[in-house]
Design a protein around this motif. Sequence first.
Motif, PDB file in Angstrom:
ATOM      1  N   LYS A 242      52.479 -15.360 -22.245  1.00 55.96           N
ATOM      2  CA  LYS A 242      51.463 -15.277 -23.281  1.00 55.96           C
ATOM      3  C   LYS A 242      51.909 -14.489 -24.497  1.00 55.96           C
ATOM      4  N   LEU A 319      51.725 -33.163 -22.305  1.00 50.93           N
ATOM      5  CA  LEU A 319      51.272 -31.938 -22.979  1.00 50.93           C
ATOM      6  C   LEU A 319      50.928 -32.227 -24.438  1.00 50.93           C
ATOM      7  N   ASN A 322      47.758 -34.346 -24.575  1.00 49.83           N
ATOM      8  CA  ASN A 322      46.543 -33.564 -24.321  1.00 49.83           C
ATOM      9  C   ASN A 322      46.205 -32.630 -25.469  1.00 49.83           C
TER      10      ASN A 322
ATOM     11  N   THR B 451      38.043 -27.477 -19.258  1.00 49.28           N
ATOM     12  CA  THR B 451      39.331 -27.936 -18.738  1.00 49.28           C
ATOM     13  C   THR B 451      39.915 -26.948 -17.742  1.00 49.28           C
ATOM     14  N   ASP B 655      44.401 -24.402 -16.625  1.00 48.84           N
ATOM     15  CA  ASP B 655      43.975 -25.402 -17.591  1.00 48.84           C
ATOM     16  C   ASP B 655      44.599 -26.748 -17.213  1.00 48.84           C
ATOM     17  N   VAL B 656      43.755 -27.699 -16.890  1.00 42.75           N
ATOM     18  CA  VAL B 656      44.294 -28.960 -16.366  1.00 42.75           C
ATOM     19  C   VAL B 656      44.921 -29.828 -17.456  1.00 42.75           C
ATOM     20  N   GLU B 657      44.731 -29.462 -18.704  1.00 39.85           N
ATOM     21  CA  GLU B 657      45.352 -30.253 -19.771  1.00 39.85           C
ATOM     22  C   GLU B 657      46.693 -29.691 -20.238  1.00 39.85           C
ATOM     23  N   THR B 658      46.917 -28.425 -19.967  1.00 41.11           N
ATOM     24  CA  THR B 658      48.164 -27.826 -20.440  1.00 41.11           C
ATOM     25  C   THR B 658      49.016 -27.234 -19.328  1.00 41.11           C
ATOM     26  N   GLN B 660      48.588 -24.349 -18.278  1.00 40.31           N
ATOM     27  CA  GLN B 660      48.580 -22.897 -18.475  1.00 40.31           C
ATOM     28  C   GLN B 660      47.764 -22.238 -17.370  1.00 40.31           C
ATOM     29  N   VAL B 661      48.248 -21.082 -16.941  1.00 38.21           N
ATOM     30  CA  VAL B 661      47.528 -20.350 -15.906  1.00 38.21           C
ATOM     31  C   VAL B 661      47.158 -18.982 -16.462  1.00 38.21           C
ATOM     32  N   ASP B 662      45.885 -18.651 -16.381  1.00 38.43           N
ATOM     33  CA  ASP B 662      45.420 -17.321 -16.750  1.00 38.43           C
ATOM     34  C   ASP B 662      45.134 -16.553 -15.478  1.00 38.43           C
ATOM     35  N   LEU B 663      45.836 -15.463 -15.294  1.00 40.73           N
ATOM     36  CA  LEU B 663      45.520 -14.611 -14.160  1.00 40.73           C
ATOM     37  C   LEU B 663      44.371 -13.705 -14.595  1.00 40.73           C
ATOM     38  N   ASP B 725      50.345 -11.140 -19.908  1.00 38.81           N
ATOM     39  CA  ASP B 725      50.339 -11.888 -18.647  1.00 38.81           C
ATOM     40  C   ASP B 725      49.718 -11.059 -17.517  1.00 38.81           C
ATOM     41  N   THR B 780      56.093 -23.038 -13.220  1.00 37.84           N
ATOM     42  CA  THR B 780      55.933 -23.049 -14.676  1.00 37.84           C
ATOM     43  C   THR B 780      54.970 -24.160 -15.104  1.00 37.84           C
ATOM     44  N   ASN B 781      54.521 -24.047 -16.345  1.00 38.22           N
ATOM     45  CA  ASN B 781      53.531 -24.998 -16.861  1.00 38.22           C
ATOM     46  C   ASN B 781      53.969 -26.450 -16.693  1.00 38.22           C
ATOM     47  N   ASP B 782      55.250 -26.688 -16.919  1.00 39.85           N
ATOM     48  CA  ASP B 782      55.723 -28.068 -16.846  1.00 39.85           C
ATOM     49  C   ASP B 782      55.548 -28.653 -15.454  1.00 39.85           C
ATOM     50  N   LEU B 785      51.784 -29.137 -14.837  1.00 45.90           N
ATOM     51  CA  LEU B 785      51.263 -30.291 -15.572  1.00 45.90           C
ATOM     52  C   LEU B 785      51.731 -31.602 -14.936  1.00 45.90           C
TER      53      LEU B 785
END
Lengths: 333, 802, 298
Positions: A242, A319, A322, B451, B655-658, B660-663, B725, B780-782, B785
């Motif tokens: 982030k 990505l 979206n 999302t 986030d199911v579109e990106t 991304q994970v927010d802890l 993070d 990772t995000n990739d 996703l």
Amino acid sequence: MALIRDMIPAFELFQPTSVEDATSLMERYGEDGWVLAGGLDSFDWFKDRIKRPRAVIDLGNVAELRGVRSTEDGLEIGAMTTLTEVASHGEITRSYGILAQAAAKVATPQIRNQATLGGNVAQDTRCWYYRSGWPCYRAGGNICYADAPTAMNREHCIFGADRCVAVNPSDTAPALTALDAKMVVRNSGGERVVDAEDFFIGPGIDITRMTIMEPGDLLTSIRIPTTWAGARFYFEKVEDRKSWDFALVSVASAMTVNNGRIEQVRVVVNGVAPYPMRLDNVEAQVRGRPLDDETATQAGETAIRGAKALRHNDYKLPLMRNLVRRSLRGEQA
Amino acid sequence: MAEKLIGKDITPPDLVAKVTGRAKYAEDFRADGMLFAKLLSSPMPHARVRRIDASAALSMPGVVDILTADDLPEVDAPGERALTNEPLYEGEPILAVAAVDETTAADAIERINVDFEQLPFVLDPLESLRPGGPNARTEGNVYHISQDLREFRTLKWTAADLTEAGEDRLPMGEPQVEWAVGDTEAGFAEADLILDETIVHQSLTHHPMEPRSSMAYWQNGKLFLHTSTQSTAQTRVAVARALDLELDDVVLIGEYCGGGFGSKVRGSPIMHVPALLSRKTGRPVMMRITLYEENSLGRARPGFQARARMGWRSDGRVTAIDLYVVQDNGPYDRRSDFTTAGNVASLSYQPLSMRFRGVSVFTNTPPRSAQRAPGGAQIVGMLEPIMDKAARELGVDRVAMRRINAPDNNGWVGANQGNLTSAYVREALDKGVETFGWEVKKQLSGQREGTKVTGVGVALSPYVGGSIGFDGLLVIRPDGRLHVHQGTGNLGTHSFADTARVAAEILGMPWDRVVVVWGDTSKHLAWSSVQAGSQTIHAHTRANHAAGMDAKRKLQEIAARDLGGSPGDYETDNGRVFRRSNPSQGMSFARAARRAIQLGGKYSGQELPSDIHDVTVRSAQALAGQGLMGVAKDNYGREGGTWSFVVGFALVELDVETGQVDLKEYTAVADCGTVIHPRGLAAQLHGGGVQGFGIARSQKWVFDPQWGIPFAKRFYTARPPGILDVPLEMHWGAVEIPDPQTPVGAKGIGEPPVGAGSAAIASAIADALGGQYLCRTPLTNDMILAALEGREQPYRPLEIHS
Amino acid sequence: MEFFRRATNPWGQDVLVGIAWDLMWAAVIVGVLFVVAHAIYVWRLAPKEEPGADLAAEPGTNVPEQVVRHTLSSRLFHWLMTAAMFALLITAFFPVIGIRFPWVTIHWIAGIGLVLTIVYHVVRATLWQDFWSMWIDRKEIQEGTADVKRFLGRSTVPQRKAGKYPLDHKLFHHVIAAVSIAAIATGLLMMFRVDTPFWVRNPYVLSDGLWGVVYVLHGLSGVALITMITAHIYFAIRPEKLWITRSMINGWIGRKEYLAHHDPQRWVVAPNAPQTLAGAGSSTSPSQSAQQDKQPVG
């Protein structure tokens, strides 16, 4: 010659106090000169002894390059204005929110205090093959290490590859392109004003540069026209962490909506091509269409038409799709 | 009554200097005529130096000398030397140049020509195990260690091994290590659910904030070495041994250490370079290691490619584990992470039967060392999400799943089914359930808002919690102050100060009159544990307990001798020794110290216990006569191994579109026995957790397979977690049940928080993905996703360094 | 002046990357110098050419008014190849001199175009045309030597008229063919470095060192082509050669030029079959004197 990194070699330092002095120094040193703005990109190169200018022209003391001024038709932001200032400037946050948001997403507070808007848009790519000093196309060689069958190219491009597959790393570049910003470039021969969209170039045009600026050219300011002031904006950057990370993909869009229909719109995506990519096809498709999920979904599909994934970056297709969808879905960022 | 010290927060004695910038780290020292050294490193992952031409460099003004591998003492293979003529990884130091300043030294490096002969290299252990695959070392690809034999071997699996597994499952050819407990076949037969997963855990650089810099000079044949190390007394011994010096000829100074995480346990080989260059040039030599170099010659955690076949009864009880771990050993000494992993797995789940097999394969990647919970963090992060997967399939609550399998005081560990000193895992789970609000939060699992999907995770992470048998050394000076001579280092955990409090508390010494002496062997330190493996709190609450008791006895004896009565009539508190029955009758510690000096003998250190370590003997002899000395070896003994446990709970929004994970929230609860320093414990639980977040989410190595060269050599490319993070909501707790087999009851807690953090997030992500576990770190995000979109994963299941 | 571009590869080894772009300028300069020198020489120093032999004395009465020199397909080949070659040179060298545009795709497609035209040419020349008409025999070499001597004023032996293709044309053809083949062969290898619908790019099919050689050869042949094509164009526009150039456009030369520059013995224009442009392509003569339809490449 053995390699050594993380140790800046000696150079001659100039600290001009005017643009004239800066450009004349740049002219004097040509390819041997290096313009230093915030230094976040430059010192990386110097430390690794890959770029070794004879003279460094530090713009830190050129007062006229700093600050945000209101003009008749918008704002003029000095190239040396820090990203912190851009992110927190009243008029920018009020009327050109995506620029402030994009600037606020750059790296970390410390870096934003030091980094400049001009430096952010003019920065070099972060392809790690290139950044490791490998003699790739961009470095004057004849190979792209990042697009080999075994290459590590998760961060690389899905559009606009031409031998080189690096991406533009800037967060503010897509926002500026969406805002139809004008880049003011000066050299000893005079001044020219270039649309942000044309300012960034791909490797097909010049594989060794990310922008149209040649040695001797100095980006002095960036003008934001009022065209999109107060428009409906969306900016989002997806990154691995982030903070202190470059975008995997980012999107910046600006639109005007009338009676629930999209009137004018600009959508720009970065992290997918060697330049911030304006999506003309998407814009043409959604103009006049209702601002709803269906329009957005179709736009997302259109956005990635023609994309070509490398070995490790297929995820950039969904990505990007979206993010484009999100940017047009009618949510305010 | 003096304040109670144990269990209270303190401001450690090093803190003000650290936060004001006055603390001097190794690279902050200067000496007259000091030279600076720079390293020339191998550009190839495996090569042989044919010829070095340094003539152009040596003729440069300001360049003084060079040091090559030929100037270094020999080391038995597969050990590592600071410089080498056969580099085994890209970035391995070949030679060092000493010059009047760093710029000159760096310029000189560029004028040196090294003729390298390129040799075959391998980055992936599985590649090396293939029939005909390359070996990372010319001697072989594995190192055999048994009771009577240590040798290099070449281990290749058969084509049949590989075909049988297919491309995406770990082949399981001949192992190096194998053990079994119980009958796994019976265990699997008994199981209602069996899962067979192939899992990859990446290798990870340590990334301490302070690189391993050092400065050295010699005076009258004595080496003074300022260095960045986790441990003090043990590093000095290691330096003396490596450079073939008398122990008295080494003074080691390392008062502050900007982090080590296991990579600077006894310093590291590179610190020999300034020492030897200084001896060669006759001038002090400073060698500042850069962060770039740190990523090569600093250490790393070995990665695993593993396969776990596990069986469960319908109630969640683990009936069988069949675990195979292939360890990416790096190029030097064989790491024990993989065998530890087997032990940790057995401990976590107390399976009814278990088989462990493993092999550690040399690769041409940076050298490995212990990294915070070596072996434990990896296997916890790998297996805990599989437990979740089973819980989901069996319909068992995930906390209940841990509870039913968790060890208690009768638990066992490893091939020998060793005992534990204590285990209060169920209590930790209870406390965690309460603190985190598990029952409420688990209802949020899978809920989608916009999302974002919520996922919750829980993880259990054990690790070894302490060693025994070290020495305590303290002196009550005639000024009434207590000097506690700590030979352990100052890694940053504050345990060097925290453990001193045990002696102070036993003696009833107000904390403001306690001087903790540390970090400089010229100050005569006790023989201590390494500050690694969560040993310090355990080892040195014990050692200082022993020394404190020794001093207390001596105080009592002196009081009895001077004031009458028997020693047992006397008590100590508030800096005084006094008669229990009449507290006004007594003497100050200051006076007792003066009497001890007069009395001599054991009271002031002229006579020493016979069982203390030679290092303590020398220190005590040097301190003798300065006051009342407490000196003793920890002879408290114990039965079984000391293990600590951390339970981690995490809540994420995905986030199911990106991808991304927010802890959003993290809670860690420890079973670490008595809490010595609550704030220090919180820092360990949260700090280790954050390290785990990085392992689970972002941090990795990336190598180009064609060239064998790594890229993630900068903080921004290696991606350890940043402050954003880290969730705003972080809680912690401790069971606070003393370990019955150690006098203070405290167990070490540095290691297990890492696995808890990493596994809790991995579990929470899998939960948010509806139970889909991607069997890989980092997530990772990739990858997330790709999973969400039903696209092909960006990496093959066994791919590493990517 | 630098001859080669070198680089340090990821393993710190010095490798060839290509030719130095200085060589491009060198090639331009050599080409221009040649043109200037030749022009001055011809203008001021060269012995004046004897006018063509007396027409009346020649047994050329049955020579048609228009003698076909290049058939339609030959001309098509020539100009397609010219287009490809120019596309290649422009896309190769304009970016170097600062005229920037995305050139790679055009370049490789033009390269493929060049390959196709040459394959067409080679197949046709081998199977349907007199392959040997471009052969240089010993007699021609002797004559060539004499020509050079005469050009330099060292000999007064009168020039013997050529067959269909004079020696200098043949030599030029062969040299430029060799250079082009070098460029094409290396260029085809370089196709491994671009993605096409048929394969994924792979820069590792050759080692660094070999790639360096490939790039150097490609570069050298590229700059050599600059010089050769400069010379070729120069000759094409020289007044005394314009009749040949015209024939590459309209296909024929006049009877007058035929009789003035060619030896009817060596280039027999079939007397009883008045040639038409349409029919010329398919008519081949069995003898060595019936050479048709070969022209220097370029």
